[in-house]
Design an enzyme around this catalytic site. Structure first.
Site, short mmCIF file in Angstrom:
data_model
loop_
_atom_site.label_atom_id
_atom_site.label_comp_id
_atom_site.label_asym_id
_atom_site.label_seq_id
_atom_site.Cartn_x
_atom_site.Cartn_y
_atom_site.Cartn_z
N ASP A 71 0.71 -1.31 -0.04
CA ASP A 71 -0.06 0.04 0.08
C ASP A 71 0.84 1.48 0.22
O ASP A 71 2.06 1.36 0.50
CB ASP A 71 -1.00 0.03 1.17
CG ASP A 71 -2.09 -0.80 1.06
OD1 ASP A 71 -2.25 -1.70 0.12
OD2 ASP A 71 -3.10 -0.80 2.03
N HIS A 122 -5.61 3.07 -4.29
CA HIS A 122 -5.87 3.25 -2.68
C HIS A 122 -6.40 4.67 -2.36
O HIS A 122 -5.78 5.45 -1.65
CB HIS A 122 -4.54 3.11 -2.42
CG HIS A 122 -4.25 2.93 -0.62
ND1 HIS A 122 -5.00 1.92 -0.11
CD2 HIS A 122 -3.37 3.32 0.36
CE1 HIS A 122 -4.76 2.06 1.31
NE2 HIS A 122 -3.59 2.75 1.37
N HIS A 126 -6.11 9.24 -0.05
CA HIS A 126 -5.69 8.76 1.26
C HIS A 126 -6.33 9.04 2.60
O HIS A 126 -5.89 9.30 3.68
CB HIS A 126 -4.35 8.53 1.54
CG HIS A 126 -3.91 7.52 2.37
ND1 HIS A 126 -3.64 7.32 3.87
CD2 HIS A 126 -3.53 6.08 1.98
CE1 HIS A 126 -3.44 6.18 4.18
NE2 HIS A 126 -3.42 5.34 3.31
N HIS A 216 3.42 -2.66 3.26
CA HIS A 216 3.57 -1.00 2.87
C HIS A 216 4.89 -0.77 2.01
O HIS A 216 6.01 -1.32 2.17
CB HIS A 216 3.67 -0.40 3.98
CG HIS A 216 2.42 -0.30 4.64
ND1 HIS A 216 1.78 -1.29 5.62
CD2 HIS A 216 0.95 0.64 4.53
CE1 HIS A 216 0.56 -0.99 5.80
NE2 HIS A 216 0.04 0.12 5.16
ZN LIG Z 1 -2.66 3.19 3.10
#
Ligand SMILES: [Zn+2]
Length: 265
Positions: A71, A122, A126, A216
């Site tokens: 992500d 995503h 955010h 991540h």
């Molecule tokens: Zn995120």
């Protein structure tokens, strides 16, 4: 007799708690019925019980698949390093990019897509989705996808909500945008300052089949942990694929019903 009844009641309660947790799916396609996501019906519990009993009596010979998902990128320094490591290990992965980050690093985003990685969405900026109404959530999902498609040239079909937080409006917005909601079943919490050893240890002791890792982009420890994770999962018979491959190879019921697996380090 009383003892047996109490024991049955205890295990019944434990099972319902487990089922409630397990009924949270990994993947929700645009066409999926989503009422069960927030309020599982009695029929959902019965279906779950039948599957659990079947798995206990005759453990599924389901092929083992693992999906690495990253992500938050793209970032100037860590994304190229992560991509180089994935290429070296010959594993595909899914990158859930933030639209705004891709606008800042369009060449890197395009390079990741051109390297054969799968690009997911995503959001554009955010946000914490559950603080937004349906219209604002739809805008984040749709604008994120449009931005990433323009930059990478790839059709964007997968969506992951920031911080993994979602509500009924998030699911509706994702489906309205024609996207598939993608969650995970293994999370070592690598957004915190953790060591590569901690990440490896966590993902080996929490193995599932299928294994969908939430990792991540932008974390050095994660890149350093990858060789050991890939080697251990491959040794346990896993094949690394993308989310789209996983959806082609396993039924949605099997994907959303991960089995617990023991992996030796
Ligand atoms: Zn995120």
């Amino acid at each position: 007799m009383l003892c047996a009844l109490l024991l049955a009641a205890y295990w019944g309660r434990r099972w319902v708690n487990h089922a409630r947790y397990e009924l949270t799916p990994l993947i929700v396609p645009p066409s999926a019925q989503t009422s069960a996501l927030f309020r599982p019906s009695a029929a959902d519990y019965v279906r779950r019980l039948v599957r659990d009993m079947r798995d206990a009596i005759a453990p599924s010979g389901r092929p083992r698949y693992a999906v690495l998902t990253f992500d938050d990128g793209p970032y100037a320094v860590t994304t190229p390093a992560l991509l180089a490591e994935l290429n070296r290990l010959r594993v595909p992965a899914d990158f859930f990019f933030i639209g705004r980050n891709a606008l800042e690093q369009p060449a890197i985003a395009a390079r990741v897509a051109a390297a054969g990685m799968e690009i997911g969405n995503h959001t554009l900026s955010h946000p914490q989705m559950t603080t937004l109404g349906f219209a604002a959530q739809l805008e984040e999902v749709a604008d994120g996808a449009t931005t990433l498609r323009r930059i990478t040239g790839h059709e964007i079909r997968l969506f992951r909500p920031p911080h993994g937080n979602y509500d009924a409006a998030t699911v509706q917005a994702t489906q309205a945008a024609g996207q598939t909601l993608v969650l995970w079943d293994i999370e070592p919490g690598d957004w915190r300052p953790v060591t590569p050893d901690f990440i490896v240890q966590h993902v080996l002791t929490h193995a599932k089949s299928p294994a969908v890792f939430l990792l991540h982009d932008g974390t050095e420890s994660t890149i350093a942990a990858l060789p050991r994770i890939v080697a251990a999962y491959r040794a346990a018979g896993y094949e690394f694929v993308t989310i789209s491959d996983l959806m082609r190879r396993l039924s949605l019921d099997d994907i959303n019903d991960p089995l617990t697996v023991r992996i030796s380090p």
